[in-house]
Enzyme design. Sequence first.
Site, short mmCIF file in Angstrom:
data_model
loop_
_atom_site.label_atom_id
_atom_site.label_comp_id
_atom_site.label_asym_id
_atom_site.label_seq_id
_atom_site.Cartn_x
_atom_site.Cartn_y
_atom_site.Cartn_z
N HIS A 298 -24.33 5.10 23.29
CA HIS A 298 -24.76 6.08 24.29
C HIS A 298 -26.29 6.26 24.22
O HIS A 298 -27.00 6.14 25.23
CB HIS A 298 -24.04 7.41 24.04
CG HIS A 298 -24.44 8.51 24.96
ND1 HIS A 298 -23.73 8.83 26.09
CD2 HIS A 298 -25.49 9.36 24.95
CE1 HIS A 298 -24.32 9.82 26.72
NE2 HIS A 298 -25.39 10.16 26.04
N GLU A 299 -26.79 6.57 23.02
CA GLU A 299 -28.24 6.79 22.90
C GLU A 299 -29.02 5.51 23.17
O GLU A 299 -30.14 5.56 23.68
CB GLU A 299 -28.57 7.36 21.52
CG GLU A 299 -27.90 8.70 21.20
CD GLU A 299 -28.12 9.79 22.25
OE1 GLU A 299 -29.15 9.75 22.96
OE2 GLU A 299 -27.24 10.67 22.38
N HIS B 18 -29.74 5.32 26.79
CA HIS B 18 -30.97 6.08 27.11
C HIS B 18 -32.21 5.30 26.71
O HIS B 18 -33.20 5.24 27.43
CB HIS B 18 -30.97 7.41 26.37
CG HIS B 18 -30.03 8.45 26.89
ND1 HIS B 18 -30.04 8.86 28.20
CD2 HIS B 18 -29.05 9.17 26.30
CE1 HIS B 18 -29.11 9.81 28.39
NE2 HIS B 18 -28.48 10.01 27.24
N GLU C 175 -28.63 9.87 32.23
CA GLU C 175 -27.27 9.92 31.70
C GLU C 175 -26.41 8.79 32.27
O GLU C 175 -25.50 8.30 31.60
CB GLU C 175 -26.65 11.28 32.01
CG GLU C 175 -25.35 11.55 31.29
CD GLU C 175 -25.50 11.75 29.79
OE1 GLU C 175 -26.65 11.77 29.28
OE2 GLU C 175 -24.45 11.85 29.12
#
Lengths: 491, 491
Positions: free
Chosen positions: A258-259, A262, A286
């Site tokens: 997830h990170e 980003h 997101e």
Amino acid sequence: MSFASLLSHLRQTAALEQTAGLLSWDQEAMMPVKGAAQRAELAGAMAAVIHARNADPRIPEWIAAIDRRALSEFDAANLREAERAYRLATRIPARLAEESAKAASEGHRVWAAARAAKDFQAFAPALKQILALKREEAACLAEGDGPDALYDALLDQFEPGAKTADIGPMLEGMRPRLTALRAAIAEKPAPKAPEGAFASARQLSLAKTVARRIGYDLEAGRIDLVVHPFCSGTGGDVRITTRVDEADPFNCLYSTIHETGHALYAQGAADPFLPAADYCSMAVHESQSRFWENWVGRSRPFAEWLHPVMVEAFGETGLDGPDALYAAANRVETGFIRTEADEAHYNLHVLLRFELERDLISGALEVDALEAEWNARFRRDFGLTPPDAALGALQDVHWSAGLFGYFPTYALGNVYAACLDAAMRTALPGRDEMLRTAETGPILAWLREKIHVRGRALAAPALIEEATGAPPSAAPLLDHLEAKFGALYDL
Amino acid sequence: MSFASLLSHLRQTAALEQTAGLLSWDQEAMMPVKGAAQRAELAGAMAAVIHARNADPRIPEWIAAIDRRALSEFDAANLREAERAYRLATRIPARLAEESAKAASEGHRVWAAARAAKDFQAFAPALKQILALKREEAACLAEGDGPDALYDALLDQFEPGAKTADIGPMLEGMRPRLTALRAAIAEKPAPKAPEGAFASARQLSLAKTVARRIGYDLEAGRIDLVVHPFCSGTGGDVRITTRVDEADPFNCLYSTIHETGHALYAQGAADPFLPAADYCSMAVHESQSRFWENWVGRSRPFAEWLHPVMVEAFGETGLDGPDALYAAANRVETGFIRTEADEAHYNLHVLLRFELERDLISGALEVDALEAEWNARFRRDFGLTPPDAALGALQDVHWSAGLFGYFPTYALGNVYAACLDAAMRTALPGRDEMLRTAETGPILAWLREKIHVRGRALAAPALIEEATGAPPSAAPLLDHLEAKFGALYDL
């Protein structure tokens, strides 16, 4: 000449904002505990400096002298962002900006202690102060005096131009299909969870392997451990944080993917110091993290590559092949914590916070009633009552840091990710094979071209439309969830 | 009212300076390699902001309106520091301050690569640029036009009020006794060195144990690994860095004790945001690190406590008791690297750099001739020629960071440490017993009272005189070295 002066000013402001961002990263990842009070002074001083720069009286003079017809799309976006930053800064008094930064920094410290003690009342006074400052800030920024004026003003800081009247119905319109899906899954048996020994060092090593594999440049970034993972920085210095649960190898892995999503966006910025090259909106940010986490990392084809890699990392995992891994990585369980929620529940968590924070900002809900109200509405949506505040109203860092208007961007990000996914299936017909081999270069290249290098050239809905050929809609997300979990749970 | 405005301004400037300090710490300890160019922009932007604050035109107005007779000694020192900072800032143009910060940040990167490649010429162009900017800066600050005017102006930034004409003779006057001591020791056999397995993790754990034992508050600090150890921060956030050589357990240990000495000073500051509470001078800072490193850590009584602690950390050390440990920790070897030098050689290393940088600043020495000149003068003082630039002119970080006028403060720090040691022996008659048990609380308390909380109330020589009852002199240092090594080497 005026435009060059403006750009030079904007670049230096961006450098100071990156410095303030590093202070925040350090506070979470590195700062010794007794440094907290002193750090609040540093954060306040930086906020005051940045505010003064954004409100510099030379800015309107420079802007007035610019020949707008001569500007490229990119420079027109720089100009628009400069006007926006000036407007935001001149409407918020320096005193308020500094107090807000200090209250957020101190509030974070108080929140962390209250959460550890599971004691909502220990946090309530700090939250009241933060909320009062936020309402004051919203009043300075609000356009008009409609029922959503204050909340819209805060939302705009994360999702430029977005209106509660638009995104509210789109997001809340998802609730019936989401609760129906949740209820249908709850009647079915859960697939097998992983079993084995998932040592911290091996989890971190696996997470790093996967992050690097999907394109995270670790010579322009780093990975550290924190309580609540996040990504910070841009260009050549984009850092992610993660956490490890030794009982659950998926926690660290998917948090890291997830990170990394980003981070890929931030590493793909066309220029680290110009606002037109900055990320488009929080929801678009997101959409990148969720895309890599769920549409790549939790997809069936990616499990083909991931299964042997996990066996190599941990030996026995209790999952006898890609099918079992895919099912386990998509296990649905009604839980209390948003950041641990599965895809089927995640948006319901966000909708709850979206509702509550609108009521806090409008004044319809008092801080003293927040814990009880959280628990009651959670029961309404999830059929369970949180046993303590750490599993309820204290679980998220956001409000302690003064972030109101931020939560809905999570759900909007999922909506955008699903729109991008649908378009990419057409644009990249070989995508499933790329996922099966984790040769994801063309996927990243597509996102770089359609999203990352486009920066703030367009507002988020227009950017999604440009990339996908259609205005954003919740349908692809709901279709995706129903198809995926319908098949996995035999609904 | 004016004084309150001034203090508030000074406090916020201090917060920004601490932020800039954190950028530097991060650059050394945490930053990913591809972040370097971007980081130079951040450092430049912060330098410009701090410069503008120090040159704020309201400062002379505030100062003019202050009733000086009503000020305490502490507030008089705040006023003096404000005047000093304003003078320094208004004499250095913003353009020069920003260019210097950028050149230092970029110079550091170039230096690190050149040092790794042992290639002085790869660093020479960057050093020429840094030196030109330094000479320009010195010319802005210089008082008068005597032969030492430029160097004095740079020296004053680290050692307020110090003059080359004063410290030059005191420091260079030490050379005959230092070279005689070095030559006498060289004819004697060296004591046994430690032998065993000194794993990195155990060295770091031992270093942390010792740092904590002598008073370093790790809840207000942290220890990380870097190439060139340093200490940064103040008050509740004081960080040290160290390094590990698996062949030599003393490298990490004494490097850590040294930086802990700096950290104890910084943690003892009366206020983290007021200039009067800041460290007195770099030499006074160095007196604290050297005191703990050499007068405590390398003393015979401290070896009583340290020996069993090292045996517990490493098992076999090859040193059969405190006498052997004391001798090994004070082994004298002629080497090339200042930061690894023993007490008997250390000041000779500093004198060499003091000479060379005065010549660079005066123009008597060109950068292109620096490597050869370094090697020639090193041979004169040490009887050896450095085999490559990494062991010669490229070994220190200082010049790459624009630090000229800094080196002599190391030797001056040893002079001050010896003066403090002599006075402390009288003030604390039980001191040897404190060292034997590592119950060093009263020693730290004495330094806190005499030095740490005194901040900048007095200039360094006056502070040392207040603490010791006599003006500073090189005699206690030379007496200490001759007595210690005379006994150890049977001279």
